[in-house]
Design a protein around this motif. Structure first.
Motif, PDB file in Angstrom:
ATOM      1  N   GLU A   1       0.723  -1.163   0.063  1.00  0.00           N
ATOM      2  CA  GLU A   1       0.080   0.078   0.011  1.00  0.00           C
ATOM      3  C   GLU A   1       0.961   1.282   0.024  1.00  0.00           C
ATOM      4  OE1 GLU A   1      -2.580  -0.337   3.479  1.00  0.00           O
ATOM      5  OE2 GLU A   1      -3.798  -2.138   2.810  1.00  0.00           O
ATOM      6  N   HIS A   2       0.477   2.035  -0.974  1.00  0.00           N
ATOM      7  CA  HIS A   2       1.221   3.412  -0.996  1.00  0.00           C
ATOM      8  C   HIS A   2       2.674   3.171  -1.086  1.00  0.00           C
ATOM      9  CE1 HIS A   2      -2.581   5.097   0.050  1.00  0.00           C
ATOM     10  NE2 HIS A   2      -2.668   4.498   0.974  1.00  0.00           N
ATOM     11  N   GLY A   3       3.233   2.117  -2.010  1.00  0.00           N
ATOM     12  CA  GLY A   3       4.522   1.838  -2.011  1.00  0.00           C
ATOM     13  C   GLY A   3       5.274   1.656  -0.896  1.00  0.00           C
ATOM     14  N   VAL A   4       4.639   0.782   0.149  1.00  0.00           N
ATOM     15  CA  VAL A   4       5.249   0.416   1.364  1.00  0.00           C
ATOM     16  C   VAL A   4       4.768  -1.231   1.498  1.00  0.00           C
ATOM     17  CG1 VAL A   4       5.186   0.334   3.833  1.00  0.00           C
ATOM     18  CG2 VAL A   4       5.043   2.716   2.601  1.00  0.00           C
ATOM     19  N   LEU A   5       5.782  -1.900   1.598  1.00  0.00           N
ATOM     20  CA  LEU A   5       5.663  -3.596   1.734  1.00  0.00           C
ATOM     21  C   LEU A   5       5.472  -3.845   3.361  1.00  0.00           C
ATOM     22  CD1 LEU A   5       5.425  -6.319   0.582  1.00  0.00           C
ATOM     23  CD2 LEU A   5       7.905  -6.503   0.589  1.00  0.00           C
ATOM     24  N   LYS A   6       4.178  -4.535   3.758  1.00  0.00           N
ATOM     25  CA  LYS A   6       4.194  -4.878   5.093  1.00  0.00           C
ATOM     26  C   LYS A   6       3.819  -6.306   5.129  1.00  0.00           C
ATOM     27  CE  LYS A   6       2.553  -0.479   6.712  1.00  0.00           C
ATOM     28  NZ  LYS A   6       1.535   0.498   7.388  1.00  0.00           N
ATOM     29  N   ARG A   7       4.122  -6.865   6.369  1.00  0.00           N
ATOM     30  CA  ARG A   7       3.887  -8.165   6.546  1.00  0.00           C
ATOM     31  C   ARG A   7       3.238  -8.287   7.900  1.00  0.00           C
ATOM     32  NH1 ARG A   7       5.376 -12.867   9.454  1.00  0.00           N
ATOM     33  NH2 ARG A   7       5.415 -14.985   8.051  1.00  0.00           N
ATOM     34  N   LYS A   8       1.761  -8.629   7.632  1.00  0.00           N
ATOM     35  CA  LYS A   8       0.866  -8.688   8.836  1.00  0.00           C
ATOM     36  C   LYS A   8       0.959  -7.177   9.508  1.00  0.00           C
ATOM     37  CE  LYS A   8       1.366 -13.439  10.052  1.00  0.00           C
ATOM     38  NZ  LYS A   8       1.503 -14.575  11.481  1.00  0.00           N
ATOM     39  N   GLY A   9       0.916  -6.285   8.774  1.00  0.00           N
ATOM     40  CA  GLY A   9       0.904  -4.994   9.267  1.00  0.00           C
ATOM     41  C   GLY A   9       2.161  -4.233   9.721  1.00  0.00           C
ATOM     42  N   LYS A  10       3.286  -5.081   9.526  1.00  0.00           N
ATOM     43  CA  LYS A  10       4.528  -4.650  10.406  1.00  0.00           C
ATOM     44  C   LYS A  10       5.293  -4.330   8.875  1.00  0.00           C
ATOM     45  CE  LYS A  10       4.272  -7.631  13.937  1.00  0.00           C
ATOM     46  NZ  LYS A  10       4.896  -8.601  14.886  1.00  0.00           N
ATOM     47  N   LEU A  11       6.168  -3.270   9.162  1.00  0.00           N
ATOM     48  CA  LEU A  11       7.103  -2.898   7.864  1.00  0.00           C
ATOM     49  C   LEU A  11       8.127  -3.888   7.586  1.00  0.00           C
ATOM     50  CD1 LEU A  11       7.555  -0.413   5.917  1.00  0.00           C
ATOM     51  CD2 LEU A  11       9.223   0.567   7.573  1.00  0.00           C
ATOM     52  N   VAL A  12       8.506  -4.363   6.546  1.00  0.00           N
ATOM     53  CA  VAL A  12       9.354  -5.417   5.995  1.00  0.00           C
ATOM     54  C   VAL A  12      10.660  -4.817   5.911  1.00  0.00           C
ATOM     55  CG1 VAL A  12       9.933  -7.214   4.495  1.00  0.00           C
ATOM     56  CG2 VAL A  12       7.489  -6.780   4.881  1.00  0.00           C
ATOM     57  N   ILE A  13      11.914  -5.392   6.506  1.00  0.00           N
ATOM     58  CA  ILE A  13      13.140  -4.988   6.514  1.00  0.00           C
ATOM     59  C   ILE A  13      14.152  -5.924   5.611  1.00  0.00           C
ATOM     60  CG2 ILE A  13      15.137  -4.161   7.646  1.00  0.00           C
ATOM     61  CD1 ILE A  13      12.786  -2.749   8.422  1.00  0.00           C
ATOM     62  N   GLY A  14      14.500  -5.308   4.604  1.00  0.00           N
ATOM     63  CA  GLY A  14      15.265  -6.090   3.508  1.00  0.00           C
ATOM     64  C   GLY A  14      16.674  -6.557   4.260  1.00  0.00           C
ATOM     65  N   ASP A  15      17.490  -7.615   3.619  1.00  0.00           N
ATOM     66  CA  ASP A  15      18.595  -8.196   3.835  1.00  0.00           C
ATOM     67  C   ASP A  15      19.827  -7.123   3.564  1.00  0.00           C
ATOM     68  OD1 ASP A  15      20.477  -9.809   4.926  1.00  0.00           O
ATOM     69  OD2 ASP A  15      20.520 -11.165   3.588  1.00  0.00           O
ATOM     70  N   ASP A  16      20.002  -6.004   4.229  1.00  0.00           N
ATOM     71  CA  ASP A  16      20.866  -4.859   4.108  1.00  0.00           C
ATOM     72  C   ASP A  16      21.577  -4.886   5.390  1.00  0.00           C
ATOM     73  OD1 ASP A  16      22.356  -2.643   3.673  1.00  0.00           O
ATOM     74  OD2 ASP A  16      20.849  -1.772   2.299  1.00  0.00           O
ATOM     75  N   GLN A  17      23.061  -5.218   5.535  1.00  0.00           N
ATOM     76  CA  GLN A  17      23.361  -5.121   6.542  1.00  0.00           C
ATOM     77  C   GLN A  17      23.615  -3.794   7.219  1.00  0.00           C
ATOM     78  OE1 GLN A  17      24.332  -7.813   8.251  1.00  0.00           O
ATOM     79  NE2 GLN A  17      25.181  -7.048   9.848  1.00  0.00           N
ATOM     80  N   GLY A  18      24.066  -3.002   6.394  1.00  0.00           N
ATOM     81  CA  GLY A  18      24.071  -1.508   6.743  1.00  0.00           C
ATOM     82  C   GLY A  18      22.609  -0.898   7.436  1.00  0.00           C
ATOM     83  N   LEU A  19      21.618  -1.342   6.707  1.00  0.00           N
ATOM     84  CA  LEU A  19      20.320  -0.798   7.248  1.00  0.00           C
ATOM     85  C   LEU A  19      20.153  -1.426   8.690  1.00  0.00           C
ATOM     86  CD1 LEU A  19      17.473   0.686   7.199  1.00  0.00           C
ATOM     87  CD2 LEU A  19      16.804  -1.408   5.489  1.00  0.00           C
ATOM     88  N   LYS A  20      20.404  -2.885   8.752  1.00  0.00           N
ATOM     89  CA  LYS A  20      20.325  -3.503  10.073  1.00  0.00           C
ATOM     90  C   LYS A  20      20.986  -2.896  11.161  1.00  0.00           C
ATOM     91  CE  LYS A  20      20.950  -7.682   8.259  1.00  0.00           C
ATOM     92  NZ  LYS A  20      20.910  -9.077   8.182  1.00  0.00           N
ATOM     93  N   GLN A  21      22.181  -2.612  10.729  1.00  0.00           N
ATOM     94  CA  GLN A  21      23.040  -1.939  11.703  1.00  0.00           C
ATOM     95  C   GLN A  21      22.584  -0.760  12.379  1.00  0.00           C
ATOM     96  OE1 GLN A  21      25.913  -3.224  13.249  1.00  0.00           O
ATOM     97  NE2 GLN A  21      25.638  -5.037  12.415  1.00  0.00           N
ATOM     98  N   ARG A  22      22.038   0.078  11.415  1.00  0.00           N
ATOM     99  CA  ARG A  22      21.455   1.557  11.600  1.00  0.00           C
ATOM    100  C   ARG A  22      20.216   1.239  12.565  1.00  0.00           C
ATOM    101  NH1 ARG A  22      19.636   6.027   7.104  1.00  0.00           N
ATOM    102  NH2 ARG A  22      18.844   7.463   8.560  1.00  0.00           N
TER     103      ARG A  22
END
Length: 210
Positions: free
Chosen positions: A76-97
């Motif tokens: 919805e509106h360019g945002v991917l969610k799973r059971k209403g929660k924002l999905v985080i991709g497998d990006d090590q820099g993003l996870k560390q942040r």
């Protein structure tokens, strides 16, 4: 409160204070009001993390096509969610942040693994989230250097009673495997401080020790 109040009705033209605060002039209705929104680059970074994940790209494509696959996900509106929660991709820099924000940021306060995991899983979805958080905190230098004591404060030191005969009060201990024996049985007399060392195989019983 010790006060005596009385309610008195006043006509609109006499209630000048209320008119100044609650009534708007006709010109004010035609005024264009601007809306200010907060923009964060974290959401943009999350969207970019989806591009490097083939599985998430397939889910997004299926949702854009309107298929019934992947019912746990929504687009919805360019945002991917799973059971209403924002999905985080497998990006090590993003996870560390994100771990830095939830752990050492203003909302984290250097909390433990369970506290950070509970905060993150309320809003976001990340595969193997708890092991990732565990590894991050185990490598966090500040937390490793500062170890707080979670035990109750100890009371006054209570001395041990002094035995009146030798070999009346003893302590037992076992050591690691040595010279083919799996256990070294240690018996110490608290009064004379004499000790006996007996090498035994494992398992052993009280009959074997005797």
């Amino acid at each position: 409160m010790g006060y005596n109040f009385s309610v008195q009705y006043k006509q609109g033209k006499e209630n000048l204070c209320a008119d100044a605060l609650s009534r708007l002039h006709e010109v004010a209705h035609a005024t264009l009001h601007s809306i200010t929104t907060l923009q964060s680059d974290t959401l943009q970074h999350i969207r970019e993390s989806w591009k490097g994940d083939t599985h998430l790209q397939q889910i997004i494509a299926a949702k854009e096509a309107g298929t019934a696959a992947h019912r746990k996900y929504s687009w919805e509106h360019g945002v991917l969610k799973r059971k209403g929660k924002l999905v985080i991709g497998d990006d090590q820099g993003l996870k560390q942040r994100l771990f830095q924000m939830y752990h050492a940021g203003s909302m984290g306060g250097h909390s433990g693994i369970s506290a950070i995991y509970q905060r993150m899983k309320r809003l976001s979805f990340l595969k193997k989230m708890k092991p990732e958080i565990y590894n991050y905190i185990q490598q966090f230098t500040v937390c490793q250097q500062s170890k707080s004591d979670n035990q109750w404060p100890m009371g006054l030191l209570q001395p041990l009673p002094i035995p009146d005969h030798i070999w009346r009060d003893i302590s037992l201990d076992g050591l690691l495997k040595s010279l083919g024996k799996s256990t070294i049985f240690v018996v110490v007399d608290h009064l004379s401080k004499q000790a006996h060392f007996m090498a035994m195989p494992h398992p052993y019983t009280a009959v074997t020790v005797a």
